[in-house]
Design a protein around this motif. Structure first.
Motif, PDB file in Angstrom:
ATOM      1  N   UNK A  36      42.596  41.442  44.088  1.00  0.00           N
ATOM      2  CA  UNK A  36      43.386  41.209  42.871  1.00  0.00           C
ATOM      3  C   UNK A  36      42.536  40.610  41.750  1.00  0.00           C
ATOM      4  N   UNK A  37      42.933  40.929  40.512  1.00  0.00           N
ATOM      5  CA  UNK A  37      42.333  40.253  39.365  1.00  0.00           C
ATOM      6  C   UNK A  37      43.125  38.980  39.105  1.00  0.00           C
ATOM      7  N   UNK A  38      42.480  37.820  39.288  1.00  0.00           N
ATOM      8  CA  UNK A  38      43.169  36.549  39.038  1.00  0.00           C
ATOM      9  C   UNK A  38      42.686  35.923  37.753  1.00  0.00           C
ATOM     10  N   UNK A  39      41.428  35.433  37.771  1.00  0.00           N
ATOM     11  CA  UNK A  39      40.910  34.712  36.612  1.00  0.00           C
ATOM     12  C   UNK A  39      39.765  35.446  35.928  1.00  0.00           C
ATOM     13  N   UNK A  40      39.117  36.340  36.644  1.00  0.00           N
ATOM     14  CA  UNK A  40      37.976  37.045  36.063  1.00  0.00           C
ATOM     15  C   UNK A  40      36.739  36.181  35.914  1.00  0.00           C
ATOM     16  N   UNK A  41      36.760  34.969  36.465  1.00  0.00           N
ATOM     17  CA  UNK A  41      35.663  34.016  36.281  1.00  0.00           C
ATOM     18  C   UNK A  41      35.084  33.528  37.613  1.00  0.00           C
ATOM     19  N   UNK A  69      40.081  37.900  44.138  1.00  0.00           N
ATOM     20  CA  UNK A  69      39.323  39.160  44.161  1.00  0.00           C
ATOM     21  C   UNK A  69      38.350  39.230  45.333  1.00  0.00           C
ATOM     22  N   UNK A  70      38.443  38.286  46.288  1.00  0.00           N
ATOM     23  CA  UNK A  70      37.431  38.197  47.343  1.00  0.00           C
ATOM     24  C   UNK A  70      37.388  39.447  48.220  1.00  0.00           C
ATOM     25  N   UNK A 121      34.580  39.447  43.817  1.00  0.00           N
ATOM     26  CA  UNK A 121      34.182  40.766  43.296  1.00  0.00           C
ATOM     27  C   UNK A 121      34.335  40.871  41.785  1.00  0.00           C
ATOM     28  N   UNK A 122      35.016  39.926  41.130  1.00  0.00           N
ATOM     29  CA  UNK A 122      35.163  40.010  39.672  1.00  0.00           C
ATOM     30  C   UNK A 122      33.889  39.612  38.945  1.00  0.00           C
ATOM     31  N   UNK A 151      47.374  35.795  46.160  1.00  0.00           N
ATOM     32  CA  UNK A 151      46.107  35.238  46.635  1.00  0.00           C
ATOM     33  C   UNK A 151      45.762  35.692  48.044  1.00  0.00           C
ATOM     34  N   UNK A 152      46.736  36.268  48.740  1.00  0.00           N
ATOM     35  CA  UNK A 152      46.594  36.493  50.178  1.00  0.00           C
ATOM     36  C   UNK A 152      45.447  37.438  50.549  1.00  0.00           C
ATOM     37  N   UNK A 153      45.236  38.548  49.829  1.00  0.00           N
ATOM     38  CA  UNK A 153      44.093  39.403  50.204  1.00  0.00           C
ATOM     39  C   UNK A 153      42.769  38.635  50.182  1.00  0.00           C
ATOM     40  N   UNK A 154      42.606  37.788  49.159  1.00  0.00           N
ATOM     41  CA  UNK A 154      41.373  37.006  49.074  1.00  0.00           C
ATOM     42  C   UNK A 154      41.259  36.008  50.206  1.00  0.00           C
ATOM     43  N   UNK A 155      42.390  35.369  50.530  1.00  0.00           N
ATOM     44  CA  UNK A 155      42.401  34.405  51.637  1.00  0.00           C
ATOM     45  C   UNK A 155      42.005  35.110  52.938  1.00  0.00           C
TER      46      UNK A 155
END
Lengths: 453, 168
Positions: free
Chosen positions: B35-40, B46-47, B57-58, B100-104
């Protein structure tokens, strides 16, 4: 043959003479054990002053270790010769300094000798603490003796012979140690003298920021010329300061108390703990330290001329910026991995520093830049603060070298670091274990959090 | 030409080399797990896993990934046949909004591939870089624990094949 035995005899005499002189110096009487003073016997105002002084000296930085009670010691202090474990300085009568009189404490600070009369190792920076006044030692004593006692024992130093014989330190003292409290410079103002007293004494800045010689001594003639600490570079604080924007007193005073400054960046690594502690000291003390330090850099209190400041990118309203990539792999990596923060123009401490301002990029050694790029800046635990993701998993050694060479050449416009690939390999190898054991690899901003972890 | 292997399949990359991996995964491959969360690189939504390491990955441009193996959430299983860690997140009902779950899951997956016996403290420390705004952290931690136990029970460490990095 006769000639040879004469030489041997002469050599033996010299050895005995030096050894005897050292032994005479090494001998200090044990001071009688004192009854542990009741906490209520100390004036609360004195204890409070001691708390501030303990923050200035960053006592907890070494004397507290993860998983142990505050000030109960046990943290291994790595030296080139082996680990020395910080002492338990709580008022416990067995494991700590509960039986130490004020005179015994003062002697440890002034002469580097414990209550039993044994030499302490200079990992305890008594070469700096000797400058501390009797009054300040009394306040520190009051503060320590009113802390909670902890019976945590501390391991013996892991040093090889002959360094494991404490009396050998008398020889070290003979060579490198000059005891005595701070003598003010009458040609300088009170702020400068106060700053010099704090920086050179309790602050012991030189323990990291001065290069060390082969015997672990601070090199004479290279005072505050830049050293190392816990795998990080401690930048030069004299005229060789690599900061691209010269430090001013205002900027340095703010940095010391807050751990960041808009034109210099954020404190991380062991310095994060130092600035977190200095956040608790009076503004006037931080300003005095800044006054002294900036004078060492060869500047007065005047702000740097605007012309000296590298160009800043325009401010941006959002978090996303598109950067036209320059030529080459390093430029493309910068545009894709770094620019979204470092060119967004958001204000510090939460925005990324415009890298033209970065001291790390301008330093003679790439260590700090490699550490931060590989492992990022971990979020301080329990407090707001700047963070940066680490790129250890995303960038291999070649890409990291391409990126950092681009930053050094095109952004700092400085000559290439010849040892960059070797530094990358060294930092990656070392910090793999550090990060695995710690989870973050970076000290949290608040030392109390570090103690509890 | 840059080639990146994603979940076992090699892909040629036909975008600007500075493009973040996240954009390419979502826009070119249609893999919308990350997912795109913060882009930073500050929230972890985005993990994904690159060569066994969890990365944001962002903030990783595709130019850095030539010849490398990337595993995304989609590489761990499907809705019909979820992988053991995905199964554990379902069983613990660890998602609230789910963003957030995919990144977690991906960061935990990388940890458990490296350290199947990870302690609760290690799991906490590792997931520190991933944020959840719903506050389901306790369920997320329980899900990772459950997934770790399930994976260990299914295959003792000595017998377990390397699951990440596919062809490696």
């Amino acid at each position: 043959m006769a000639r040879r035995s004469l030489l041997v005899s002469l050599a033996a005499l010299v050895v005995i003479g030096v050894g005897g002189a050292a032994a005479a110096l090494a001998w200090h009487p044990a001071l009688p054990p004192a009854e542990r003073p009741a906490a209520a016997s100390f004036d609360p105002a004195l204890v409070k002053r001691g708390a501030t002084l303990a923050a200035l000296g960053n006592c907890a930085g070494c004397h507290s270790a993860p998983g142990r009670p505050p000030l109960a010691g046990g943290l291994p202090v790595e030296t080139p010769f082996g680990a020395v474990y910080a002492s338990n300085i709580t008022p416990d009568t067995e494991a700590g300094i509960g039986h130490w009189s004020e005179a015994a404490f003062r002697r440890a600070m002034r002469d580097g000798v414990d209550r039993d009369g044994r030499n302490l190792y200079p990992a305890f920076p008594y070469n700096h603490y000797t400058l501390v006044t009797d009054d300040d030692d009394a306040a520190l004593y009051a503060y320590l003796m009113t802390r909670e006692a902890a019976d945590s024992a501390v391991p013996s130093p892991a040093l090889p012979f002959p360094l494991n014989v404490r009396a050998v330190m008398a020889g070290w003292n003979l060579l490198f140690f000059r005891p005595g409290t701070y003598a003010p410079d009458p040609a300088r103002g009170p702020d400068w003298n106060r700053g010099a007293y704090l920086v050179e004494g309790l602050g012991h800045c030189g323990a990291c920021h001065t290069p060390h010689g082969p015997l672990g001594e601070e090199k004479a003639g290279e005072h505050l010329a830049g050293g190392a600490a816990e795998g990080w570079t401690a930048y030069a604080l004299n005229g060789a300061s690599p900061a691209p924007v010269p430090w001013t007193v205002d900027a340095m005073a703010l940095y010391l108390r807050h751990g960041w400054q808009a034109e210099h960046g954020v404190a991380r690594g062991p310095m994060a703990l130092v600035t977190a502690n200095l956040g608790r000291v009076p503004e006037a003390d931080a300003r005095a330290m800044a006054t002294y330090l900036v004078s060492l850099m060869g500047r007065g209190a005047e702000p740097a001329p605007p012309a000296a400041k590298p160009g800043l990118p325009p401010a941006s309203a959002g978090s996303q910026v598109a950067v036209a990539a320059g030529n080459g792999r390093g430029a493309a990596l910068y545009a894709g991995a770094c620019a979204s923060c470092h060119e967004a123009g958001r204000a510090l401490p939460y925005g990324g520093l415009a890298l033209a301002l970065s001291t790390a990029l301008h330093a003679p050694d790439p260590t700090n830049l490699v550490v931060v790029t590989l492992h990022g800046l971990a979020a301080p635990v329990g407090a707001g603060g700047p963070i940066m993701p680490g790129f250890a998993g995303a960038l291999d050694d070649d890409d990291l070298a391409a990126l950092l060479s681009y930053l050094r050449g095109d952004i700092a416009k400085a000559p290439a670091w010849p040892d960059l690939p070797a530094t990358i390999r060294r930092v990656r190898a070392r910090d793999a274990t550090l990060v695995a054991s710690d989870g973050t690899g970076t000290a949290p901003a608040d030392p109390q959090v570090r103690i509890a972890r | 030409m840059t080639t990146i292997t994603v979940n076992g399949s090699a892909h040629e990359v036909a975008v600007d080399p500075t493009t973040p991996l996240l954009y390419w995964l979502r826009d070119a491959l249609g893999l919308n797990g990350a997912k795109y969360g913060c882009g930073l690189g500050q929230c972890g939504a985005c993990t994904v896993v690159v060569e066994g390491e969890a990365v944001m990955s962002c903030v990783v441009p595709v130019v850095a990934l030539d010849g490398k193996h990337v595993t995304t959430l989609e590489g761990l299983g499907t809705a019909d046949a979820p992988g053991p860690l995905q199964r554990a997140f379902i069983d613990e009902q660890a998602a609230q909004c789910g963003f957030c779950i995919p990144g977690m899951i991906m960061r935990a997956e990388a940890l458990l591939a490296r350290r199947p016996d990870a302690s609760d403290a290690e799991i906490r420390a590792t997931l520190q870089t991933n944020l959840c705004r719903c506050g389901t952290h306790m369920r997320i931690l329980k899900a990772v624990r459950r997934g770790a136990d399930a994976m260990r029970a299914a295959s003792p460490p000595a017998a377990r094949p390397v699951r990440l990095g596919d062809a490696r």
